[in-house]
Design a protein around this motif. Sequence first.
Motif, short mmCIF file in Angstrom:
data_model
loop_
_atom_site.label_atom_id
_atom_site.label_comp_id
_atom_site.label_asym_id
_atom_site.label_seq_id
_atom_site.Cartn_x
_atom_site.Cartn_y
_atom_site.Cartn_z
N UNK A 119 214.60 85.71 8.66
CA UNK A 119 215.67 86.02 9.41
C UNK A 119 216.80 86.69 8.37
N UNK A 120 216.80 86.56 7.08
CA UNK A 120 217.83 87.02 6.30
C UNK A 120 217.16 87.20 4.89
N UNK A 121 217.87 88.14 4.22
CA UNK A 121 217.09 88.20 2.78
C UNK A 121 218.26 87.97 1.73
N UNK A 122 218.02 87.36 0.68
CA UNK A 122 218.69 87.03 -0.50
C UNK A 122 218.11 87.86 -1.71
N UNK A 123 218.74 88.75 -2.12
CA UNK A 123 218.36 89.61 -3.26
C UNK A 123 218.85 88.92 -4.74
N UNK A 124 217.77 88.42 -5.65
CA UNK A 124 218.21 87.92 -7.05
C UNK A 124 218.54 89.14 -7.93
N UNK A 125 219.80 89.27 -8.54
CA UNK A 125 220.01 90.16 -9.35
C UNK A 125 219.28 89.87 -10.62
#
Length: 629
Positions: A119-125
């Motif tokens: 439903x959503x994406x978190x991109x880890x630096x």
Amino acid sequence: MGRFQRQKAAILIGILVLDLTQLVMGRFVVEKNSLRVTSPESIKGTHDSAIGNFGIPQYGGSMAGTVVYPKENQKGCKSFSGTSSFKPKSGAMPNFLLVDRGDCFFALKVWNAQNAGASAVLVADNIDEALITMDTPEAGSSSAEYIQNITIPSALIEKSFAEKLKKAISGGEMVYVNLDWREAVPHPDDRVEYELWTNSNDECGFKCDMLMNFVKDFKGAAQILEKGSYTQFTPHYITWYCPPAFTVSKQCKSQCINHGRYCAPDPEQDFSKGYEGKDVVLENLRQLCVFKVANETKKPWVWWDYVTDFRIRCPMKEKKYNKECADSVIKSLGLDLKKIEKCMGDPNADSDNPVLKEEQDAQVGKGSRGDVTILPTLVVNNRQYRGKLEKGAVLKALCSGFEETTEPAVCLSTDVETNECLDNNGGCWQDKAANITACKDTFRGRVCECPVINGVRFTGDGYSSCVASGPGRCKINNGGCWQDAKDGQSFSACLDQEGGKCECPLGFKGDGVKSCEDIDECKEKKACHCAECSCKNTWGSYDCSCSGDLLYIRDHDTCISKRATEVKSAWTAVWVILMGLAMAAGGAYLIYKYRLRSYMDSEIRAIMSQYMPLDSQNEVPNHASDEHA
């Protein structure tokens, strides 16, 4: 064009781009939204995340979900297998997929996650740095085919924060977060001010096509908002200048007007054919003047008509991108052509053009708005919009710029309300049998909130359960309790009262919610205890009968003789009759005595009246009395 000339042209283009970069890269603002961890307690808190420049952020709303970190394909650069589906099950919270930065485009990671049901994406630096904006790949790449189809939001998070999330997940913790865009767009008053940084060039590939399609699709909604004075729209166009050392070169002369002061790149990136950069600058200037003249006549929304009509009637591919075609569009819209030409000024003058000079100044960020470096760019209430340039997504961002309850009707239309509840009921609780759901969809995003139906309030978390409570709850799907009917009789386990619960009725046993089973009172020796009794079980009750002429008395659980009952009843009737006769005789005797006494009194009074005066008669008067002489 020879090889040397092509190299020279490429160098010049590089210098132009470099100058643009130096001009507008003074202060790029990363637009952020709030990310709040609600569980586990060890990492609970609020953090910033950078909104991706693609997909559809839920401007004005928020999303709650569970963070999932894949065991394989942790950078998300490959398609996730069928066994790695992140689509939430019915009643479960949405899944936010956490992926690592690197090895492929940001947009590709989000696209793969979307296809897997996230439903959503978190991109880890992957490095310790300040947050950056995740942008789309360069125009013309193979990613163009999927970028426009990304519909879920994404955000970049800092490396240190991402490590905390991964550690909690690996330790078996359920990580719940809330992505919040409600303050991503400020709403200072009841009018939204927005700008669109655009370009009249229609030959720059995917981004130009996307921009032109957006303008055409958004025109209707934009004009409704503008005519109702809900918004104040201003179009802008990026220009830059040619370095002074090259103003007399053939390349600068073909790309710029006003002696190198205002330039645009060659539409085809080829100086030997097609239209030149200065053609684009002139049309950009014309469109700015169309807006200014239309605004003077109190009809600023006519700009949308001109831009869409020019795109259709005067495309570069048909060699109609010129003044003659533009003039015909202006005349058809009833605009004053002479005022527009006067506004445009002389493109060959060695002096500043007031309109274009104002545009160059506006490119530099002011207040909370950063410099404009990405084309196209939408600015809402002085904040740069991040996300897909698509009608519904942009309308949602504009509508989030209004204070709640002050938004116009267009904000509640199907253009904005994409009805997220249609897909898996938005991950909320629902009762399909009663057609009741906790999912509520608005332009600010869907919320899972237990409903109120016909005055009956449902309580619960909205995700996994909602239970009717209070008076009248049994009228709504029987309060979620057991009920059944058989042989013309119906029973319910619902107790219709405040804080009521499900309880099997008398004659049944069970949990009251899923089942209530009939109690066999005969087998359990709860009824018909007398020796002469015979017990028969019924659904929800029992029947007792007595042998011979005996009659069963249920209240006393006993049998008595029917004959004794009949004799008793006969004697009762006799006594009633005798009592009645006695009362009648007594009454007659009293009447007789009363009438006899009255007759005798009248006779005595008549006899006495003959011999002496009575009180009612007048006395005979005396004529003399010695005592009174």
